[in-house]
Design a protein around this motif. Sequence first.
Motif, PDB file in Angstrom:
ATOM      1  N   GLU A 128       0.811  -1.214   0.000  1.00 48.73           N
ATOM      2  CA  GLU A 128       0.000   0.000   0.000  1.00 48.73           C
ATOM      3  C   GLU A 128       0.850   1.272   0.000  1.00 48.73           C
ATOM      4  OE1 GLU A 128      -3.720  -1.942   2.599  1.00 48.73           O
ATOM      5  OE2 GLU A 128      -2.204  -0.681   3.566  1.00 48.73           O
ATOM      6  N   THR A 129       2.168   1.103  -0.126  1.00 46.51           N
ATOM      7  CA  THR A 129       3.087   2.233  -0.065  1.00 46.51           C
ATOM      8  C   THR A 129       3.684   2.518  -1.438  1.00 46.51           C
ATOM      9  OG1 THR A 129       3.656   1.620   2.206  1.00 46.51           O
ATOM     10  CG2 THR A 129       5.135   3.159   1.096  1.00 46.51           C
ATOM     11  N   TYR A 130       3.644   3.783  -1.844  1.00 49.72           N
ATOM     12  CA  TYR A 130       4.160   4.175  -3.147  1.00 49.72           C
ATOM     13  C   TYR A 130       5.644   4.547  -3.055  1.00 49.72           C
ATOM     14  CZ  TYR A 130      -0.747   4.321  -4.455  1.00 49.72           C
ATOM     15  OH  TYR A 130      -2.061   3.983  -4.686  1.00 49.72           O
ATOM     16  N   GLU A 131       6.253   4.681  -4.195  1.00 50.78           N
ATOM     17  CA  GLU A 131       7.690   4.959  -4.275  1.00 50.78           C
ATOM     18  C   GLU A 131       8.060   6.260  -3.556  1.00 50.78           C
ATOM     19  OE1 GLU A 131      11.139   5.386  -7.740  1.00 50.78           O
ATOM     20  OE2 GLU A 131       9.202   4.483  -8.218  1.00 50.78           O
ATOM     21  N   ASP A 132       7.144   7.220  -3.532  1.00 52.16           N
ATOM     22  CA  ASP A 132       7.452   8.505  -2.882  1.00 52.16           C
ATOM     23  C   ASP A 132       7.242   8.476  -1.370  1.00 52.16           C
ATOM     24  OD1 ASP A 132       4.692   8.421  -2.643  1.00 52.16           O
ATOM     25  OD2 ASP A 132       4.358  10.432  -3.474  1.00 52.16           O
ATOM     26  N   GLY A 133       6.886   7.297  -0.816  1.00 48.07           N
ATOM     27  CA  GLY A 133       6.687   7.162   0.620  1.00 48.07           C
ATOM     28  C   GLY A 133       5.265   7.378   1.084  1.00 48.07           C
ATOM     29  N   SER A 134       4.387   7.796   0.204  1.00 45.00           N
ATOM     30  CA  SER A 134       2.979   7.948   0.596  1.00 45.00           C
ATOM     31  C   SER A 134       2.337   6.564   0.697  1.00 45.00           C
ATOM     32  CB  SER A 134       2.230   8.806  -0.422  1.00 45.00           C
ATOM     33  OG  SER A 134       2.234   8.199  -1.706  1.00 45.00           O
ATOM     34  N   THR A 135       1.252   6.492   1.444  1.00 42.36           N
ATOM     35  CA  THR A 135       0.612   5.205   1.670  1.00 42.36           C
ATOM     36  C   THR A 135      -0.905   5.355   1.731  1.00 42.36           C
ATOM     37  OG1 THR A 135       0.494   3.300   3.175  1.00 42.36           O
ATOM     38  CG2 THR A 135       0.812   5.441   4.181  1.00 42.36           C
ATOM     39  N   THR A 136      -1.580   4.289   1.354  1.00 40.08           N
ATOM     40  CA  THR A 136      -3.035   4.246   1.498  1.00 40.08           C
ATOM     41  C   THR A 136      -3.434   3.485   2.765  1.00 40.08           C
ATOM     42  OG1 THR A 136      -3.147   2.254   0.116  1.00 40.08           O
ATOM     43  CG2 THR A 136      -3.451   4.380  -0.989  1.00 40.08           C
ATOM     44  N   SER A 137      -2.442   3.046   3.545  1.00 37.11           N
ATOM     45  CA  SER A 137      -2.745   2.343   4.793  1.00 37.11           C
ATOM     46  C   SER A 137      -3.446   3.291   5.769  1.00 37.11           C
ATOM     47  CB  SER A 137      -1.462   1.790   5.432  1.00 37.11           C
ATOM     48  OG  SER A 137      -0.605   2.841   5.823  1.00 37.11           O
ATOM     49  N   LYS A 138      -4.241   2.715   6.647  1.00 43.00           N
ATOM     50  CA  LYS A 138      -5.046   3.496   7.582  1.00 43.00           C
ATOM     51  C   LYS A 138      -4.295   3.703   8.910  1.00 43.00           C
ATOM     52  CE  LYS A 138      -8.587   3.327   4.762  1.00 43.00           C
ATOM     53  NZ  LYS A 138      -9.024   4.532   4.021  1.00 43.00           N
ATOM     54  N   ILE A 139      -4.638   4.778   9.612  1.00 48.38           N
ATOM     55  CA  ILE A 139      -4.118   4.978  10.962  1.00 48.38           C
ATOM     56  C   ILE A 139      -4.828   3.972  11.872  1.00 48.38           C
ATOM     57  CG2 ILE A 139      -3.858   6.589  12.877  1.00 48.38           C
ATOM     58  CD1 ILE A 139      -4.094   8.876  10.832  1.00 48.38           C
ATOM     59  N   GLN A 140      -4.061   3.041  12.418  1.00 48.47           N
ATOM     60  CA  GLN A 140      -4.640   1.991  13.254  1.00 48.47           C
ATOM     61  C   GLN A 140      -4.359   2.196  14.747  1.00 48.47           C
ATOM     62  OE1 GLN A 140      -4.119  -2.100  11.694  1.00 48.47           O
ATOM     63  NE2 GLN A 140      -3.057  -1.185   9.955  1.00 48.47           N
ATOM     64  N   TYR A 141      -3.470   3.139  15.030  1.00 47.23           N
ATOM     65  CA  TYR A 141      -2.997   3.306  16.407  1.00 47.23           C
ATOM     66  C   TYR A 141      -2.627   4.779  16.568  1.00 47.23           C
ATOM     67  CZ  TYR A 141       1.031   2.850  19.778  1.00 47.23           C
ATOM     68  OH  TYR A 141       1.942   2.992  20.780  1.00 47.23           O
ATOM     69  N   ILE A 142      -3.288   5.467  17.496  1.00 43.79           N
ATOM     70  CA  ILE A 142      -3.060   6.895  17.644  1.00 43.79           C
ATOM     71  C   ILE A 142      -2.775   7.240  19.108  1.00 43.79           C
ATOM     72  CG2 ILE A 142      -5.534   7.436  17.879  1.00 43.79           C
ATOM     73  CD1 ILE A 142      -4.886  10.043  16.281  1.00 43.79           C
ATOM     74  N   ASP A 143      -1.817   8.111  19.304  1.00 42.29           N
ATOM     75  CA  ASP A 143      -1.398   8.599  20.621  1.00 42.29           C
ATOM     76  C   ASP A 143      -2.015   9.989  20.782  1.00 42.29           C
ATOM     77  OD1 ASP A 143       0.018   9.999  22.596  1.00 42.29           O
ATOM     78  OD2 ASP A 143       1.952   9.137  22.069  1.00 42.29           O
ATOM     79  N   ILE A 144      -2.953  10.128  21.729  1.00 42.23           N
ATOM     80  CA  ILE A 144      -3.699  11.376  21.896  1.00 42.23           C
ATOM     81  C   ILE A 144      -3.326  12.032  23.223  1.00 42.23           C
ATOM     82  CG2 ILE A 144      -5.984  12.436  21.922  1.00 42.23           C
ATOM     83  CD1 ILE A 144      -7.076   9.973  20.539  1.00 42.23           C
ATOM     84  N   ARG A 145      -2.796  13.263  23.133  1.00 46.67           N
ATOM     85  CA  ARG A 145      -2.416  14.018  24.333  1.00 46.67           C
ATOM     86  C   ARG A 145      -3.148  15.354  24.299  1.00 46.67           C
ATOM     87  NH1 ARG A 145       3.408  11.706  25.890  1.00 46.67           N
ATOM     88  NH2 ARG A 145       3.196   9.777  24.707  1.00 46.67           N
TER      89      ARG A 145
END
Length: 469
Positions: A128-145
């Motif tokens: 799911e990751t393109y050559e330029d480093g972008s990705t279509t993967s989803k945020i599965q884990y978030i650190d909220i402060r």
Amino acid sequence: MPDHKLPSDTFCILPWIHLSTRPDGSMRVCCTANASSVGATNDKEHGGRVGIIKTEDGRPANLNISDLESSWNNTYYRSVRKMMMAGEKPASCLKCYKEEAAGHRSKRQWETEYWINNGVDIDQLLAETYEDGSTTSKIQYIDIRMGTKCQLACVMCSPHDSSNWVKEWNKLYPQIENKTLKDTMVWQDKGKEFGASYNWHKDNPVFWEQLYKHVPFMRQLYFAGGESTVIEEHYEILDKVIEMGYAGQMEVRYNSNCIELPDRLLEQWKHFKKVRMHYSVDSVGAMNDYIRYPSEWEHTVKQFHRLDNDTSNNVEVTVACAVNALNIYYIPDFLKWKLQQNFHKINMWPFGAGGINYHFVYWPPHLNVKVLPREFLDKTEAKYEEFIEWWKENWELGVPVWHKGKVDYKKWEEASYGIKRLRGMLNFARQEDWTRRLPEFREYITKLDAQRGTDFRATFPEMGYLLDE
């Protein structure tokens, strides 16, 4: 690291599944890629804000003025992914690589192993990751402060992370004479640089829209300081996830001082797949009260028992000890205390080999373990080796009844977070010599004692001489 073949020796799973926030709304790759760090992750060469995700014009991507989705594939995030796939080391990640070089198990290693073991497919992420480093993967884990509201003013903290430090800083900062210490303790524009604000979570409806849009894909919510248990929006998030019907597939994780553990929270936890509470305690008795000022040891112990006895079976509890110059010598005392408490849930095997879990304090640099002189580290090592012999004889104290017979001595002895971790911490302390910062250490401790009415020499008697020039 896991047996799964990783794309490179520097790869970390987090830039593909995770995004972390700061109390002022800044975003970063993870909590270890921290712009309040020191050395190569915060020096002039790297701009002093390495670890903070930046927009195309080089300004921090801050949730007061930005959003989750645009930051996920901005130039900074793409660059980190590209470097890791190529086997390079992003500047924001040098903490982990340095810890690993000292034989210390890093966040990069344990997080990658954890998520692979819990079903995240590396091959799918890379597809799911393109050559330029972008990705279509989803945020599965978030650190909220969400802001800095906190009841404590820990000795290694600051107004960047604790509201209770504001009055302390206002008194202490004008007294500081050492220029390097003054630079370390700066609180630029009182936390309002680049549009930042500690109320970002109250003023950004786009964040909440995007967060709840990602909830169906989310596998872990991580709350840290300020102190989430006194922040109302934390409870609202849990209620919303429960209402949406996704709590049963989601983990909730905390670093918390646990001063407040209301019944309301313990009831909410029952709905989630798992709750991972990392209880922030750094030593025993008066030493912990000094470090986590103005905590009270009697209440700290009471909360240990509340976590051990009053939480549901889906709640996992570990001790999150912030290893710093003040407590590294006394870690064996804390470990022995914990092992002798007969807890049935807290840090039982395999967590910390039944002992304690640790992470290093990097900021402020004058409280990092590397400031300690070699002769003091030699004394510390001798104390560790004496304790290790005791632990070897009592290794089963941290193994619960449901693991009896499944864990033998050899397996315990080889555990990454047991004896190896202790020795790795000393290796890390010796890795670099920061004794040049001892004048900062002395001035900071002396003036903080005078302001708070605390007494470093009496509380840490074996270390008192370090205040002498």
